[in-house]
Design an enzyme around this catalytic site. Structure first.
Site, PDB file in Angstrom:
ATOM      1  N   ASN A   1      -5.948  15.424 -45.609  1.00  0.00           N
ATOM      2  CA  ASN A   1      -6.698  15.613 -44.367  1.00  0.00           C
ATOM      3  C   ASN A   1      -5.785  15.889 -43.169  1.00  0.00           C
ATOM      4  O   ASN A   1      -4.742  15.244 -43.021  1.00  0.00           O
ATOM      5  CB  ASN A   1      -7.533  14.358 -44.076  1.00  0.00           C
ATOM      6  CG  ASN A   1      -8.532  14.081 -45.188  1.00  0.00           C
ATOM      7  OD1 ASN A   1      -9.074  15.015 -45.785  1.00  0.00           O
ATOM      8  ND2 ASN A   1      -8.760  12.810 -45.488  1.00  0.00           N
TER       9      ASN A   1
ATOM     10  N   THR B   1     -15.199  36.083 -33.482  1.00  0.00           N
ATOM     11  CA  THR B   1     -16.043  35.717 -32.357  1.00  0.00           C
ATOM     12  C   THR B   1     -17.281  35.098 -32.989  1.00  0.00           C
ATOM     13  O   THR B   1     -17.687  35.505 -34.083  1.00  0.00           O
ATOM     14  CB  THR B   1     -16.449  36.936 -31.497  1.00  0.00           C
ATOM     15  OG1 THR B   1     -17.249  37.807 -32.300  1.00  0.00           O
ATOM     16  CG2 THR B   1     -15.235  37.708 -30.995  1.00  0.00           C
ATOM     17  N   HIS B   2     -17.829  34.087 -32.344  1.00  0.00           N
ATOM     18  CA  HIS B   2     -18.969  33.347 -32.914  1.00  0.00           C
ATOM     19  C   HIS B   2     -18.599  32.776 -34.284  1.00  0.00           C
ATOM     20  O   HIS B   2     -19.475  32.563 -35.117  1.00  0.00           O
ATOM     21  CB  HIS B   2     -20.213  34.232 -33.054  1.00  0.00           C
ATOM     22  CG  HIS B   2     -20.542  35.009 -31.822  1.00  0.00           C
ATOM     23  ND1 HIS B   2     -21.415  34.556 -30.863  1.00  0.00           N
ATOM     24  CD2 HIS B   2     -20.078  36.200 -31.372  1.00  0.00           C
ATOM     25  CE1 HIS B   2     -21.507  35.444 -29.883  1.00  0.00           C
ATOM     26  NE2 HIS B   2     -20.682  36.449 -30.166  1.00  0.00           N
TER      27      HIS B   2
ATOM     28  N   ASN C   1       0.818  -1.215   0.000  1.00  0.00           N
ATOM     29  CA  ASN C   1       0.000   0.000   0.000  1.00  0.00           C
ATOM     30  C   ASN C   1       0.850   1.263   0.000  1.00  0.00           C
ATOM     31  O   ASN C   1       0.592   2.195  -0.765  1.00  0.00           O
ATOM     32  CB  ASN C   1      -0.941   0.000   1.212  1.00  0.00           C
ATOM     33  CG  ASN C   1      -1.949  -1.132   1.142  1.00  0.00           C
ATOM     34  OD1 ASN C   1      -1.990  -1.860   0.154  1.00  0.00           O
ATOM     35  ND2 ASN C   1      -2.743  -1.293   2.185  1.00  0.00           N
TER      36      ASN C   1
ATOM     37  N   LYS D   1      -7.873  14.641 -51.736  1.00  0.00           N
ATOM     38  CA  LYS D   1      -7.938  14.977 -50.304  1.00  0.00           C
ATOM     39  C   LYS D   1      -6.584  15.011 -49.611  1.00  0.00           C
ATOM     40  O   LYS D   1      -5.714  14.204 -49.874  1.00  0.00           O
ATOM     41  CB  LYS D   1      -8.830  13.956 -49.572  1.00  0.00           C
ATOM     42  CG  LYS D   1     -10.300  14.075 -49.860  1.00  0.00           C
ATOM     43  CD  LYS D   1     -10.903  15.416 -49.486  1.00  0.00           C
ATOM     44  CE  LYS D   1     -11.082  15.577 -47.998  1.00  0.00           C
ATOM     45  NZ  LYS D   1     -12.099  14.673 -47.455  1.00  0.00           N
TER      46      LYS D   1
ATOM     47  N   SER E   1      -7.126  10.463 -48.763  1.00  0.00           N
ATOM     48  CA  SER E   1      -8.351   9.680 -48.673  1.00  0.00           C
ATOM     49  C   SER E   1      -8.179   8.430 -49.524  1.00  0.00           C
ATOM     50  O   SER E   1      -7.511   8.461 -50.554  1.00  0.00           O
ATOM     51  CB  SER E   1      -9.524  10.519 -49.191  1.00  0.00           C
ATOM     52  OG  SER E   1     -10.553   9.677 -49.668  1.00  0.00           O
TER      53      SER E   1
ATOM     54  N   GLU F   1      -7.027  16.318 -36.068  1.00  0.00           N
ATOM     55  CA  GLU F   1      -8.329  15.713 -35.751  1.00  0.00           C
ATOM     56  C   GLU F   1      -8.201  14.681 -34.631  1.00  0.00           C
ATOM     57  O   GLU F   1      -9.034  14.611 -33.723  1.00  0.00           O
ATOM     58  CB  GLU F   1      -8.918  15.050 -36.991  1.00  0.00           C
ATOM     59  CG  GLU F   1      -9.357  16.050 -38.053  1.00  0.00           C
ATOM     60  CD  GLU F   1      -9.740  15.340 -39.342  1.00  0.00           C
ATOM     61  OE1 GLU F   1     -10.910  15.015 -39.504  1.00  0.00           O
ATOM     62  OE2 GLU F   1      -8.851  15.093 -40.189  1.00  0.00           O
TER      63      GLU F   1
ATOM     64  N   LYS G   1      -4.295   3.122 -12.290  1.00  0.00           N
ATOM     65  CA  LYS G   1      -3.088   3.115 -13.121  1.00  0.00           C
ATOM     66  C   LYS G   1      -3.339   3.248 -14.604  1.00  0.00           C
ATOM     67  O   LYS G   1      -2.704   4.060 -15.290  1.00  0.00           O
ATOM     68  CB  LYS G   1      -2.273   1.857 -12.835  1.00  0.00           C
ATOM     69  CG  LYS G   1      -1.519   2.021 -11.558  1.00  0.00           C
ATOM     70  CD  LYS G   1      -1.068   0.741 -10.955  1.00  0.00           C
ATOM     71  CE  LYS G   1      -1.014   0.930  -9.464  1.00  0.00           C
ATOM     72  NZ  LYS G   1      -2.334   1.112  -8.818  1.00  0.00           N
TER      73      LYS G   1
HETATM   74  N1  ARG Z   1      -1.450  -3.715  -7.375  1.00  0.00           N
HETATM   75  C1  ARG Z   1      -1.928  -3.002  -6.245  1.00  0.00           C
HETATM   76  C2  ARG Z   1      -2.480  -1.651  -6.650  1.00  0.00           C
HETATM   77  O1  ARG Z   1      -2.192  -1.233  -7.707  1.00  0.00           O
HETATM   78  C3  ARG Z   1      -0.801  -2.804  -5.287  1.00  0.00           C
HETATM   79  C4  ARG Z   1      -1.270  -2.670  -3.886  1.00  0.00           C
HETATM   80  C5  ARG Z   1      -1.860  -3.930  -3.451  1.00  0.00           C
HETATM   81  N2  ARG Z   1      -2.197  -3.902  -2.084  1.00  0.00           N
HETATM   82  C6  ARG Z   1      -3.001  -4.784  -1.554  1.00  0.00           C
HETATM   83  N3  ARG Z   1      -3.265  -4.660  -0.306  1.00  0.00           N
HETATM   84  N4  ARG Z   1      -3.531  -5.762  -2.261  1.00  0.00           N
HETATM   85  O2  ARG Z   1      -3.211  -1.019  -5.937  1.00  0.00           O
END
Ligand code: ARG
Length: 480
Positions: free
Chosen positions: A300, A164-165, A119, A298, A292, A305, A340
């Site tokens: 593009n 503008t607009h 953690n 074309k 295209s 985009e 993540k």
């Molecule tokens: N892979 C976990 C995460 O991204 C890491 C932490 C995991 N901790 C746990 N108590 N299972 O959050």
């Protein structure tokens, strides 16, 4: 402190003796994060090296154990970099993969996880990763600003209608329009820099939730990992519960990145319009456009985009992160693993958009002909006519009305406003004198707009020079 015996490699990364059997393959696949969090490997290794160094200092590791652990981690780092490391899904995440590999090679590494939890480990890795990412993005953002300054600076004399607009409003130097985006990106850079300062606190030592009973030296770890203030003093998170569950820094980055993506999207939209036949203000070189499959003529502006389109996912990622956190009880919950992919996707998307937009601008040419054709529309100077009457003592509302009548007369007689005679001007408003016809001269009109921040020639030249100087300072540096 007494050194406990190191266990046999077999026991290495099992989380405990509590489980009789491992998870089913489907469960393992569902819960693994190594397929994406492997990207945290160098941060994870750096964190472990700092932690090991501290563990030696407080007597948990011998000097030799620390040396072996560090050497083993460095080996693993080299293997990962060379693509020779085997990531195992059954080991769940980057942390366990590295620790397992290390412990098989260096038995004393079983002591490495002392007073550490995944953690606080993942909270650390993410902060380290994002700190580097923000620095890299900031440098690319500088390059984008430079590209905009260069594009404007290549044609400091070109005037276009400002809109503008999406209706023609008043004439501006093309460079002034470019510099508007330089300002936006400067604010983005400021927001990113702010986020980097706030995230720069070391969470290690928070353990799973409640720190540790062992006499850890958190300050040492923080210093080793560069979590320091301007005076070099270590910066530590102050609440272990907050430290393991806080993802504000990711949201802050996600928000700053989303706004940056929106600015990129707006710039893209301008470029798309300008590259159209209807505007024709710019030409984007072939390498940054596509054809295209059906229509041979074309060309593009796909990069622009896609950049506009990709802003959608960056905004989506921000919303996902916020919803992810909403309603989570304290402290760590596995939900947080979902941060993540959102973070990585935002970082990758924004960085590639910034980079490609800068490269595209470096390969974009301003087309002075079409710009001049659009900018010579005399109606763009209607406001200047009203200002003229104000200078003659007329209240602005009346002046606005008089010029409106002049515009109507031009429309009615089918002539451009600057082709109306002096007599026609005076018939509508006697305060118009012979010099009024000189107001339609665009060059002189541009010279009149010289308030600070205005698009006049001297102002824009000053701004261009100023930005060139500020941006020359190099990547990642503050421009103020
Ligand atoms: N892979 C976990 C995460 O991204 C890491 C932490 C995991 N901790 C746990 N108590 N299972 O959050």
């Amino acid at each position: 402190m007494k050194h406990p015996r190191t266990p046999k490699p077999s026991a290495v990364v099992s989380r405990s003796g509590r489980f009789a059997e491992g998870p089913s393959q489907e469960v393992a696949r569902f819960s693994q994060s190594v397929s994406f969090d492997w990207r945290l490997w160098s941060q994870d290794i750096a964190g472990s090296i700092a932690h090991a160094t501290m563990l030696e200092k407080i007597g948990v590791l011998t000097r030799r154990e620390r040396r072996d652990i560090v050497a083993g981690l460095e080996d693993i780092g080299r293997e990962i970099q060379a693509g020779r490391f085997t990531w195992r899904e059954d080991l769940e995440d980057v942390h366990m993969n590295i620790e397992a590999a290390l412990t098989t090679r260096v038995p004393s590494a079983a002591k490495l996880h002392t007073a550490r939890s995944r953690n606080d480990q993942v909270a650390l890795d993410m902060r380290l990763w994002l700190r580097d990412e923000i620095a890299a993005l900031a440098a690319e953002l500088r390059a984008l600003q430079r590209a905009l300054v260069n594009l404007g600076g290549r044609h400091p004399e070109v005037v276009i209608p400002g809109y503008t607009h999406l209706q023609r409003a008043q004439p501006v130097f093309f460079a002034h329009h470019c510099l508007a985006y330089v300002e936006m990106f400067e604010r983005d850079a400021g927001r990113l820099a702010d986020a980097a300062v706030r995230l720069n606190e070391c969470p290690l030592g928070s353990g799973a939730i409640a720190g540790s009973t062992l006499p850890l030296d958190r300050g040492l770890v923080a210093s080793l990992l560069g979590f320091t203030d301007a005076k070099g003093r270590p910066r530590l998170t102050r609440n272990s519960m907050d430290a393991v569950s806080d993802r504000d820094f990711i949201v802050e980055f996600g928000a700053a990145a989303a706004l940056l993506a929106i600015h990129l999207s707006r710039l893209s939209e301008d470029l798309i319009l300008w590259a159209s036949s209807e505007f024709g203000f710019i030409r984007i070189s072939d390498a940054y456009t596509t054809g295209s499959s059906l229509m041979p003529q074309k060309k593009n502006p796909d990069i622009a985009e896609l950049t506009r389109g990709k802003s959608g996912r960056v905004v989506g990622n921000l919303v996902s992160l916020l919803v992810l956190l909403k309603g989570l009880p304290m402290t760590y919950n596995r939900d947080l693993q979902e941060d993540k992919e959102r973070l990585f996707d935002t970082a990758d998307t924004v960085r590639s958009c910034v980079r490609l937009t800068a490269a595209m601008l470096d390969h974009t040419t301003v087309q002075p002909g079409p710009c001049a054709a659009a900018a010579k529309d005399p109606l763009l100077l209607a406001t200047d006519l009203a200002d003229y009457l104000v200078r003659k003592g007329m209240p602005f509302r009346q002046a606005h009305h008089a010029v409106g009548a002049l515009v109507a007369l031009a429309e009615k007689t089918g002539r451009p406003i600057d082709r109306l005679t002096l007599a026609e001007h005076q018939a509508i408003e006697p305060r118009f004198e012979a010099d009024v016809l000189g107001l339609y001269d665009l060059t002189r009109a541009m010279d009149r707009k010289n308030l600070p921040g205005a698009p006049g020639g001297r102002q824009v030249a000053r701004q261009l020079a100023d930005w060139k100087r500020r941006l020359a300072a190099g990547p990642g540096t503050s421009t103020r």
